[in-house]
Design a protein around this motif. Structure first.
Motif, mmCIF file in Angstrom:
data_model
loop_
_atom_site.group_PDB
_atom_site.id
_atom_site.type_symbol
_atom_site.label_atom_id
_atom_site.label_comp_id
_atom_site.label_asym_id
_atom_site.label_seq_id
_atom_site.Cartn_x
_atom_site.Cartn_y
_atom_site.Cartn_z
ATOM 1 N N ASN A 138 9.477 13.156 5.323
ATOM 2 C CA ASN A 138 10.877 13.337 5.675
ATOM 3 C C ASN A 138 11.168 12.441 6.860
ATOM 4 O OD1 ASN A 138 12.508 14.970 4.198
ATOM 5 N ND2 ASN A 138 11.514 16.840 4.935
ATOM 6 N N GLU A 139 11.954 11.427 6.640
ATOM 7 C CA GLU A 139 12.278 10.535 7.751
ATOM 8 C C GLU A 139 13.708 10.071 7.574
ATOM 9 O OE1 GLU A 139 10.028 6.805 7.221
ATOM 10 O OE2 GLU A 139 9.471 7.625 5.296
ATOM 11 N N LEU A 140 14.255 9.462 8.580
ATOM 12 C CA LEU A 140 15.610 8.918 8.472
ATOM 13 C C LEU A 140 15.507 7.552 7.806
ATOM 14 C CD1 LEU A 140 17.073 9.968 11.909
ATOM 15 C CD2 LEU A 140 17.731 10.807 9.655
ATOM 16 N N ALA A 186 16.170 -0.321 3.418
ATOM 17 C CA ALA A 186 15.182 -0.068 2.366
ATOM 18 C C ALA A 186 15.436 -0.981 1.180
ATOM 19 C CB ALA A 186 15.254 1.388 1.938
ATOM 20 N N THR A 187 16.714 -1.211 0.847
ATOM 21 C CA THR A 187 17.061 -2.073 -0.283
ATOM 22 C C THR A 187 16.642 -3.513 0.012
ATOM 23 O OG1 THR A 187 18.975 -0.667 -0.597
ATOM 24 C CG2 THR A 187 18.977 -2.748 -1.783
ATOM 25 N N ASP A 215 12.495 10.629 1.760
ATOM 26 C CA ASP A 215 11.243 9.896 1.669
ATOM 27 C C ASP A 215 11.550 8.433 1.337
ATOM 28 O OD1 ASP A 215 8.057 10.563 1.007
ATOM 29 O OD2 ASP A 215 8.873 8.732 0.158
ATOM 30 N N ARG A 216 11.241 7.555 2.279
ATOM 31 C CA ARG A 216 11.601 6.146 2.147
ATOM 32 C C ARG A 216 10.948 5.527 0.909
ATOM 33 N NH1 ARG A 216 12.865 2.862 6.158
ATOM 34 N NH2 ARG A 216 12.683 0.625 5.811
ATOM 35 N N ARG A 245 0.843 -1.204 0.000
ATOM 36 C CA ARG A 245 0.000 0.000 0.000
ATOM 37 C C ARG A 245 0.878 1.253 0.000
ATOM 38 N NH1 ARG A 245 -4.992 1.190 1.298
ATOM 39 N NH2 ARG A 245 -4.343 2.842 2.718
ATOM 40 N N ALA A 246 1.913 1.185 0.830
ATOM 41 C CA ALA A 246 2.821 2.351 0.916
ATOM 42 C C ALA A 246 3.440 2.649 -0.439
ATOM 43 C CB ALA A 246 3.908 2.090 1.937
ATOM 44 N N LEU A 247 3.765 1.597 -1.167
ATOM 45 C CA LEU A 247 4.421 1.808 -2.459
ATOM 46 C C LEU A 247 3.463 2.271 -3.540
ATOM 47 C CD1 LEU A 247 7.091 -0.975 -2.987
ATOM 48 C CD2 LEU A 247 7.439 1.455 -3.005
ATOM 49 N N PHE A 248 2.236 1.812 -3.478
ATOM 50 C CA PHE A 248 1.350 2.061 -4.623
ATOM 51 C C PHE A 248 0.235 3.060 -4.371
ATOM 52 C CE2 PHE A 248 3.291 -2.062 -5.417
ATOM 53 C CZ PHE A 248 3.929 -1.740 -6.585
#
Ligand code: ADP
Length: 662
Positions: A482-484, A490-491, A523-524, A472-475
């Motif tokens: 803005n986050e660390l 992430a990879t 942004d992750r 959901r986050a991706l699409f």
């Protein structure tokens, strides 16, 4: 000085009238010679005649002058002025070398007895005047230039002065030429002066030859006066004639010099006005204002355009009033700029103004220090870049929409992986639920075992929900965050998501992810989008490779320049070195079903994080795509955050716009 010229109309009329008068004079005298009429030739019996050659020269000079004024054919000018030049110069040669070239009898032998020795030959003064006029007229180019106006103007002044001297000479009893020749020369000279005056050069409103012609006129007048005194009985170098001569020789150049200085001052003022107009117009068009800031007194001087940008009323401006206009979010930046300026540093920054009606203006300021020591001044320019920023923001919005579309298109490709990802925990849930039921259904229910299995069921359900959440986050359309972000982490997530898809494409994924990588601020989801795009592209590039393992290596490292780098290396079809930048152009694709927006969107995302994305072909098969993002504590996505917000600080923008070839 600009050499092209404009024309004033009225001197043209004067030149035309002079030309016609001179032609008429020549024609009348020639007619007099033909019909043997002494009054036409010599006016009065005691006066010398106008020679046939002089009459002819008047006619021809007048014709040449008229042709020039009306922009007639050049050959007419050459023919007429050339003939006059021939006659007058030959006459001068005859006089100087005391020879007879037969020029006197050009138009037939003389029949009238007058007090000149050679009625057919022009007087020396007349010959000199015609020589000046004809040569000057012949040399006039088309179109007129300042230089040609100088030549014609000077020749015209000489001819007018000589003619006037000859006229004045009659009253002193000196015969320099026939009376009507003398008048004719004055008219011809005036015509030439008018022709020259017609030419107007920028920025000089009066002709450049004027000072010299004034000197000539004064000197000629003084010499005439001196001659008159001598004829009145004074010895040539007795006190009065000498004083007249000396004073004249001093006054003439002083007059000329005064006119020259006045002319130059006027020209400089006009040039200054002109360049100021240019500058103001250019500032208006480019929306760029200039300013100076005296750092020791805090006095700021604005150009008209800078006033317009700040919407200040004309008048002195204080540093405080400028600070008041600065957008509150940029106040720190502004104060930092001011303190750097006080230390003498050059400035190149973007900041915003908050106007009276609450609208926001984006400005780009460039300034540098002028002068040394404590009393230095800042000179700079401010450009209103609001329109550019707004269109960039609109473009960013379109880009982020495109990014979303790109993500949606990859959704289809990932269906199998997603199904697999979700299927595993679901299967686990079903199995665990069955086991749990069985444990509770027996005669002596295994409550402890059932609790454990129920816990496993919950764990699997959570895992499935995690997968769904990630998807959901991706699409789903989200505002940028803005986050660390730990790039390795992430990879890893993207690699998990794509693992099935990569397996299906027989791609061997090797990850070399650095542990304890310092996080980057950004942004992750957007960064994961970039990683996913690079991995999918690498997999596509290897789709046709059958002669070697389809190996894909993804690496994360910390760079020396305080940034983290991610590298995706494949052994696919690769690209030619000079294609490296084209790949990032929007809609560039070599795939049948490609859209050509993945890399361009990825680059814009990375640049929004103040980083850069580039590609190089491998020395062996395949290509390597990398991006590097600086470690920074400052929000890279600017005030308000998103890719679509488009607010990025000056130096960062410069960095982002740099060359991306590595
Ligand atoms: P698309 O994938 O829709 O074509 P992209 O912007 O992602 O759009 O890629 C643009 C083009 O860049 C691709 O069509 C391909 O020609 C080239 N390209 C991208 N990645 C690679 C790679 N790893 N190796 C070789 N070429 C690549």
């Amino acid at each position: 000085m600009i050499d092209t010229v404009e024309r004033r109309p009225w001197p043209g009329y004067v030149a035309k009238v002079s030309a016609v008068l001179v032609i008429m004079l020549g024609a009348i005298v020639l007619l007099g010679w033909i019909v043997k009429s002494p009054p036409l030739i010599q006016l009065l019996p005691n006066l010398p005649p106008m020679t046939r050659n002089a009459a002819l020269c008047f006619g021809l000079c007048g014709a040449a002058l008229l042709t020039l004024v009306i922009d007639g054919p050049r050959w007419v000018v050459f023919l007429c002025a050339g003939s006059v030049a021939f006659v007058s110069l030959t006459t001068i040669i005859e006089i100087v070398f005391r020879v007879d070239a037969g020029i006197d009898e050009l138009l037939g032998s003389s029949f009238i007895s007058v007090n000149l020795r050679s009625p057919g030959r022009m007087a020396p003064l007349t010959a000199v005047c015609f020589a000046f006029s004809s040569v000057a007229l012949m040399l006039v180019p088309r179109p007129f230039t300042i230089a040609s106006s100088l030549l014609v103007g000077l020749s015209g002044s000489i001819v007018t002065a000589f003619g006037a001297a000859a006229v004045v000479g009659y009253w002193g009893g000196v015969t320099l030429a026939a009376l009507h020749t003398s008048f004719g020369l004055v008219i011809l000279g005036v015509g030439m002066l008018a022709l020259a005056w017609r030419v107007e050069g920028h920025p000089m409103p009066t002709p450049p030859w004027l000072p010299l012609s004034i000197v000539i006129a004064v000197l000629t007048g003084i010499v005439g006066l001196w001659r008159a005194l001598i004829l009145g009985g004074y010895a040539p170098f007795s006190i009065l004639p000498t004083v007249v001569l000396v004073v004249g020789c001093v006054i003439g150049p002083i007059f000329g010099l005064t006119v020259f200085l006045a002319q130059r001052g006027h020209a400089q003022a006009a040039a200054l006005r002109r360049s100021e107009t240019f500058l103001q117009e250019a500032q208006h068009l480019s929306r760029t204002g200039s300013f100076s800031w005296d750092v020791s007194t805090d006095i700021v001087t604005f150009s008209a355009q800078a006033h317009r940008i700040y919407e200040f009323d004309p008048g002195p401006i204080s540093f405080a009033s400028i600070a008041r206009m600065t957008h509150t979010d940029d106040m720190l930046l502004f104060l930092d700029m001011a303190s750097r300026a006080r230390r003498g540093e050059d400035l190149d920054e973007e900041y915003r103004l908050c106007m009276g009606d609450q609208s926001v203006k984006h400005l780009h300021l460039v300034a540098h220090q002028c002068g040394a020591n404590e009393n230095f001044e800042y000179i700079g320019a401010i450009q209103d870049i609001t329109d550019r920023r707004l269109s960039e923001e609109a473009l960013d919005q379109v880009r982020s929409e495109l990014a979303r579309v790109a993500r949606m298109t990859s959704l289809g490709t990932l269906t199998a992986s997603i199904a697999h990802e979700v299927n595993q925990p679901l299967a686990g849930i079903v199995t665990n639920a069955g086991t749990c039921l069985r444990m509770l259904a027996s005669d002596s229910p295994n409550v402890e075992g059932a609790r454990e299995t129920a816990k496993r069921t919950i764990r699997d359900a959570n895992r499935a929900s995690e997968v769904i959440k990630r998807l959901r986050a991706l699409f789903v359309k989200n505002a940028a965050n803005n986050e660390l972000v730990d790039l390795s982490e992430a990879t890893r997530e993207v690699a998990v998501l794509l693992s099935n898809e990569l397996q299906r494409s027989q791609v061997l994924l090797r990850t070399k992810l650095a542990d304890a990588l310092p996080p980057v601020l950004g942004d992750r989801v957007q960064l994961q989008q970039v990683i996913m795009n690079l991995l999918m592209n690498a997999s596509d590039a290897m789709a046709s490779v059958d002669d070697r393992p389809r190996q894909l290596v993804i690496t994360t490292t910390r760079d020396d320049d305080n940034s983290v780098r991610l590298t995706v290396e494949d052994v696919g079809v690769g690209f030619l070195p000079d294609e490296a930048n084209r790949l990032f152009e929007a809609f560039y694709t070599t795939k049948n079903r490609g859209m050509g927006i993945g890399l361009s969107v990825s680059r814009s995302i990375v640049e929004r994080h103040n980083g850069r994305l580039w590609a190089v072909p491998n020395s062996g098969p395949g290509a390597t795509f990398s991006f590097a993002i600086p470690l920074s504590t400052e929000s890279p996505l600017g005030v308000g955050g998103g890719v679509g917000d488009g607010v990025t600080r000056g130096p960062n923008r410069q960095h982002a716009a740099g060359n991306h070839d590595d």
